[in-house]
Scaffold this motif. Structure first.
Motif, PDB file in Angstrom:
ATOM      1  N   LYS A   1       0.821  -1.215   0.000  1.00 51.21           N
ATOM      2  CA  LYS A   1       0.000   0.000   0.000  1.00 51.21           C
ATOM      3  C   LYS A   1       0.853   1.262   0.000  1.00 51.21           C
ATOM      4  N   ALA A   2       2.033   1.176   0.598  1.00 48.40           N
ATOM      5  CA  ALA A   2       2.928   2.334   0.650  1.00 48.40           C
ATOM      6  C   ALA A   2       3.682   2.526  -0.662  1.00 48.40           C
ATOM      7  N   GLY A   3       3.543   1.573  -1.592  1.00 53.00           N
ATOM      8  CA  GLY A   3       4.213   1.680  -2.881  1.00 53.00           C
ATOM      9  C   GLY A   3       5.678   1.294  -2.860  1.00 53.00           C
ATOM     10  N   GLN A   4       6.114   0.666  -1.760  1.00 54.42           N
ATOM     11  CA  GLN A   4       7.526   0.289  -1.645  1.00 54.42           C
ATOM     12  C   GLN A   4       7.824  -1.016  -2.384  1.00 54.42           C
ATOM     13  N   ILE A   5       6.815  -1.875  -2.505  1.00 51.77           N
ATOM     14  CA  ILE A   5       6.931  -3.123  -3.257  1.00 51.77           C
ATOM     15  C   ILE A   5       5.642  -3.308  -4.048  1.00 51.77           C
ATOM     16  N   ARG A   6       5.643  -4.249  -5.009  1.00 51.69           N
ATOM     17  CA  ARG A   6       4.454  -4.511  -5.820  1.00 51.69           C
ATOM     18  C   ARG A   6       4.011  -5.960  -5.646  1.00 51.69           C
ATOM     19  N   ALA A   7       2.717  -6.178  -5.608  1.00 56.26           N
ATOM     20  CA  ALA A   7       2.168  -7.524  -5.526  1.00 56.26           C
ATOM     21  C   ALA A   7       1.765  -7.977  -6.927  1.00 56.26           C
ATOM     22  N   LEU A   8       2.263  -9.149  -7.336  1.00 57.22           N
ATOM     23  CA  LEU A   8       1.974  -9.649  -8.688  1.00 57.22           C
ATOM     24  C   LEU A   8       0.918 -10.745  -8.702  1.00 57.22           C
ATOM     25  N   ALA A   9       0.844 -11.527  -7.617  1.00 52.80           N
ATOM     26  CA  ALA A   9      -0.119 -12.636  -7.606  1.00 52.80           C
ATOM     27  C   ALA A   9      -0.375 -13.116  -6.190  1.00 52.80           C
ATOM     28  N   VAL A  10      -1.599 -13.558  -5.975  1.00 56.06           N
ATOM     29  CA  VAL A  10      -1.984 -14.215  -4.727  1.00 56.06           C
ATOM     30  C   VAL A  10      -1.930 -15.713  -4.980  1.00 56.06           C
ATOM     31  N   MET A  11      -1.221 -16.447  -4.139  1.00 55.42           N
ATOM     32  CA  MET A  11      -1.018 -17.877  -4.387  1.00 55.42           C
ATOM     33  C   MET A  11      -2.225 -18.697  -3.925  1.00 55.42           C
ATOM     34  N   GLY A  12      -3.217 -18.799  -4.792  1.00 54.87           N
ATOM     35  CA  GLY A  12      -4.412 -19.554  -4.439  1.00 54.87           C
ATOM     36  C   GLY A  12      -5.453 -19.500  -5.530  1.00 54.87           C
ATOM     37  N   ALA A  13      -6.678 -19.905  -5.167  1.00 52.16           N
ATOM     38  CA  ALA A  13      -7.763 -19.968  -6.140  1.00 52.16           C
ATOM     39  C   ALA A  13      -8.461 -18.632  -6.315  1.00 52.16           C
TER      40      ALA A  13
ATOM     41  N   ARG B   1      -8.823 -14.212  -5.412  1.00 51.39           N
ATOM     42  CA  ARG B   1      -8.164 -12.963  -5.045  1.00 51.39           C
ATOM     43  C   ARG B   1      -8.382 -12.708  -3.555  1.00 51.39           C
ATOM     44  N   ALA B   2      -7.506 -11.922  -2.972  1.00 49.31           N
ATOM     45  CA  ALA B   2      -7.641 -11.576  -1.567  1.00 49.31           C
ATOM     46  C   ALA B   2      -8.434 -10.285  -1.436  1.00 49.31           C
ATOM     47  N   ALA B   3      -9.312 -10.240  -0.441  1.00 49.57           N
ATOM     48  CA  ALA B   3     -10.143  -9.047  -0.251  1.00 49.57           C
ATOM     49  C   ALA B   3      -9.289  -7.809  -0.012  1.00 49.57           C
ATOM     50  N   ALA B   4      -8.143  -7.999   0.649  1.00 51.58           N
ATOM     51  CA  ALA B   4      -7.267  -6.860   0.946  1.00 51.58           C
ATOM     52  C   ALA B   4      -6.504  -6.375  -0.284  1.00 51.58           C
ATOM     53  N   LEU B   5      -6.438  -7.234  -1.322  1.00 51.29           N
ATOM     54  CA  LEU B   5      -5.733  -6.880  -2.559  1.00 51.29           C
ATOM     55  C   LEU B   5      -6.620  -7.217  -3.760  1.00 51.29           C
ATOM     56  N   PRO B   6      -7.729  -6.534  -3.909  1.00 56.46           N
ATOM     57  CA  PRO B   6      -8.716  -6.900  -4.939  1.00 56.46           C
ATOM     58  C   PRO B   6      -8.226  -6.774  -6.375  1.00 56.46           C
ATOM     59  N   ASP B   7      -7.184  -5.988  -6.602  1.00 54.80           N
ATOM     60  CA  ASP B   7      -6.684  -5.784  -7.966  1.00 54.80           C
ATOM     61  C   ASP B   7      -5.567  -6.764  -8.347  1.00 54.80           C
ATOM     62  N   VAL B   8      -5.196  -7.623  -7.403  1.00 57.06           N
ATOM     63  CA  VAL B   8      -4.104  -8.567  -7.660  1.00 57.06           C
ATOM     64  C   VAL B   8      -4.691  -9.932  -8.020  1.00 57.06           C
ATOM     65  N   PRO B   9      -4.366 -10.479  -9.197  1.00 54.00           N
ATOM     66  CA  PRO B   9      -4.940 -11.761  -9.618  1.00 54.00           C
ATOM     67  C   PRO B   9      -4.399 -12.931  -8.803  1.00 54.00           C
ATOM     68  N   SER B  10      -5.184 -14.014  -8.772  1.00 54.13           N
ATOM     69  CA  SER B  10      -4.725 -15.244  -8.116  1.00 54.13           C
ATOM     70  C   SER B  10      -3.955 -16.082  -9.129  1.00 54.13           C
ATOM     71  N   THR B  11      -3.149 -16.995  -8.625  1.00 53.52           N
ATOM     72  CA  THR B  11      -2.362 -17.841  -9.538  1.00 53.52           C
ATOM     73  C   THR B  11      -3.266 -18.739 -10.384  1.00 53.52           C
ATOM     74  N   GLU B  12      -4.343 -19.234  -9.788  1.00 54.29           N
ATOM     75  CA  GLU B  12      -5.256 -20.094 -10.559  1.00 54.29           C
ATOM     76  C   GLU B  12      -5.961 -19.284 -11.637  1.00 54.29           C
ATOM     77  N   GLU B  13      -6.298 -18.059 -11.303  1.00 53.14           N
ATOM     78  CA  GLU B  13      -6.920 -17.159 -12.277  1.00 53.14           C
ATOM     79  C   GLU B  13      -6.002 -16.934 -13.469  1.00 53.14           C
ATOM     80  N   LEU B  14      -4.692 -16.927 -13.191  1.00 53.85           N
ATOM     81  CA  LEU B  14      -3.698 -16.724 -14.254  1.00 53.85           C
ATOM     82  C   LEU B  14      -3.372 -18.015 -14.997  1.00 53.85           C
TER      83      LEU B  14
END
Length: 317
Positions: free
Chosen positions: A208-220, A222-235
Motif C-alpha cells: 500500500k505504501a508503494g515500496q513493493i508490488r504484488a503480482l499474484a496471490v497464491m491460491g484460487a 483474489r484476496a479481499a485486501a488486494l482486490p486488484d491482484v490476480p490469483s495464480t489459478e486465475e492466471l
C-alpha cells in the motif's frame, strides 16, 4: 498376579481419562510460541490466551521460546506432559522444516494437531527495481538477468512458497536466506533482493505504501485486501497454491477428549464476532477444522514439501 495388576491399572487409566477431560482445565495452561514476541504468531497467541482465560477462568499464559528456526520451542512442547496444559502455537513452517532437516529434535508426525486458528494466502511481491508488472513478465525477466528470491530462512514457509511459485512458472531465481521475514523485506525494499513470497499480513503495508508490488496471490481466489491482484489459478498457473497458517499442537499421547475440548474452544474463539474482527485486522480468516482434518492437512503438506525439496535440491548445508 503381574498380569492381573497390569489389567487393573490399564482399566483404571481408561476409566480415568474421561474424568480428566471433564475436569480440564483445572490449572494454568501455557501456550508456547517458538518465535520472538515480534513475530506474526504472537498477537494471535495472546488473543487466544486472553479469550481462553475468560472462558475457563484459569490462567493462560504465552511463553515465547524462539531459536533454531522454531525447533527449540517445538521440541519443548513435544517433551512436555501430554495433559493439555502445555500446547504449541506455531506457523506453517511446522510442515516445511521436516523437508530440510532430517535430525529434528521431535517427530512432526507424532505431535497431535489440535486446531488451525487462521490462514491467509501467500502473495508474490517484487521490489521496485524489478521491471515486470505481471507474473509472465517476471518469468521472462528472470531469463535476462539474475533475480534473487528473499526468504525468511532456509526451510521456512516463505522459502517453500517461493520455490513452489518459481517451479510452477519456470522463473529462474536464486534463493537468499535471511534470519527472518523483517530482514528479507528490508532488502526487498532496498533493492538487494527481487522477489518475496510473504503472507498478506507481512506484505500489505509495504504494498500500500508503494515500496513493493504484488503480482499474484497464491491460491484460487483474489484476496479481499488486494482486490486488484490476480490469483495464480486465475492466471492459469497450476500447482502454485500456498497459504500461511497458524496451528495449535499438543504433545503425542494427549487424551482425545482434551484435544476435542481444546479444538472446540479454539474454533469458537475465532468464529466469534470478536475473533473474526481480530483476524480481519491481520488480513487472515478463521478456519473451523477438526483435529482429524488438521492432521490430514499436516500429513499432506509434510509429504508435499519433502517432494518439492527433492525436486529442487533443497537441503540444509
Amino acid at each position: 498376579m503381574k498380569l492381573l495388576i497390569s489389567s487393573v491399572l490399564t482399566a483404571l487409566a481408561v476409566a480415568m481419562t474421561p474424568v480428566m477431560a471433564q475436569d480440564y482445565p483445572s490449572k494454568q495452561i501455557t501456550i508456547v510460541v517458538p518465535y520472538s514476541p515480534s513475530g506474526s504468531s504472537d498477537p494471535v497467541a495472546r488473543f487466544l490466551a486472553t479469550e481462553l482465560q475468560n472462558r475457563w477462568g484459569q490462567n493462560v499464559i504465552v511463553d515465547n521460546r524462539p531459536g533454531a528456526g522454531s525447533t527449540i520451542g517445538t521440541a519443548y512442547v513435544a517433551e512436555a506432559p501430554a495433559d493439555g496444559y502445555t500446547i504449541l502455537l506455531t506457523t506453517s513452517a511446522y510442515t516445511t522444516a521436516p523437508a530440510v532437516y532430517e535430525d529434528l529434535p521431535y517427530d512432526p508426525l507424532a505431535m497431535v494437531p489440535v486446531a488451525m486458528p487462521s490462514e491467509s494466502p501467500f502473495v508474490i511481491t517484487v521490489g521496485s527495481q524489478v521491471k515486470a508488472t505481471t507474473v509472465e513478465e517476471l518469468a521472462e525477466e528472470s531469463k535476462t538477468r539474475d533475480l534473487f528470491l528473499a526468504t525468511a530462512g532456509l526451510g521456512s514457509s516463505t522459502h517453500f512458497a517461493g520455490e513452489l511459485f518459481t517451479a510452477a512458472t519456470g522463473a529462474n531465481v536464486e534463493p537468499v536466506h535471511y534470519k527472518g521475514g523483517t530482514e528479507a523485506m528490508v532488502d526487498l525494499i532496498g533493492g538487494r533482493a527481487d522477489i518475496y513470497a510473504g503472507s498478506i499480513t507481512a506484505v500489505l503495508g509495504n504494498v500500500k505504501a508503494g515500496q513493493i508490488r504484488a503480482l499474484a496471490v497464491m491460491g484460487a481466489e483474489r484476496a479481499a485486501a488486494l482486490p486488484d491482484v490476480p490469483s495464480t489459478e486465475e492466471l492459469g498457473i497450476k500447482g502454485a497454491s500456498s497459504g500461511f497458517w497458524l496451528g495449535v499442537f499438543a504433545p503425542a499421547g494427549t487424551p482425545d477428549d482434551i484435544v476435542q475440548k481444546l479444538n472446540k474452544e479454539i474454533v469458537d474463539v475465532f468464529a466469534s464476532d470478536g475473533g473474526q474482527e481480530f483476524l480481519t485486522k491481520l488480513d487472515s480468516k478463521a478456519v473451523a477444522m477438526t483435529p482429524a482434518e488438521f492432521k490430514e492437512l499436516v500429513d499432506t503438506e509434510v509429504a508435499q514439501w519433502k517432494k518439492l525439496a527433492e525436486e529442487r535440491g533443497i537441503k540444509a548445508e
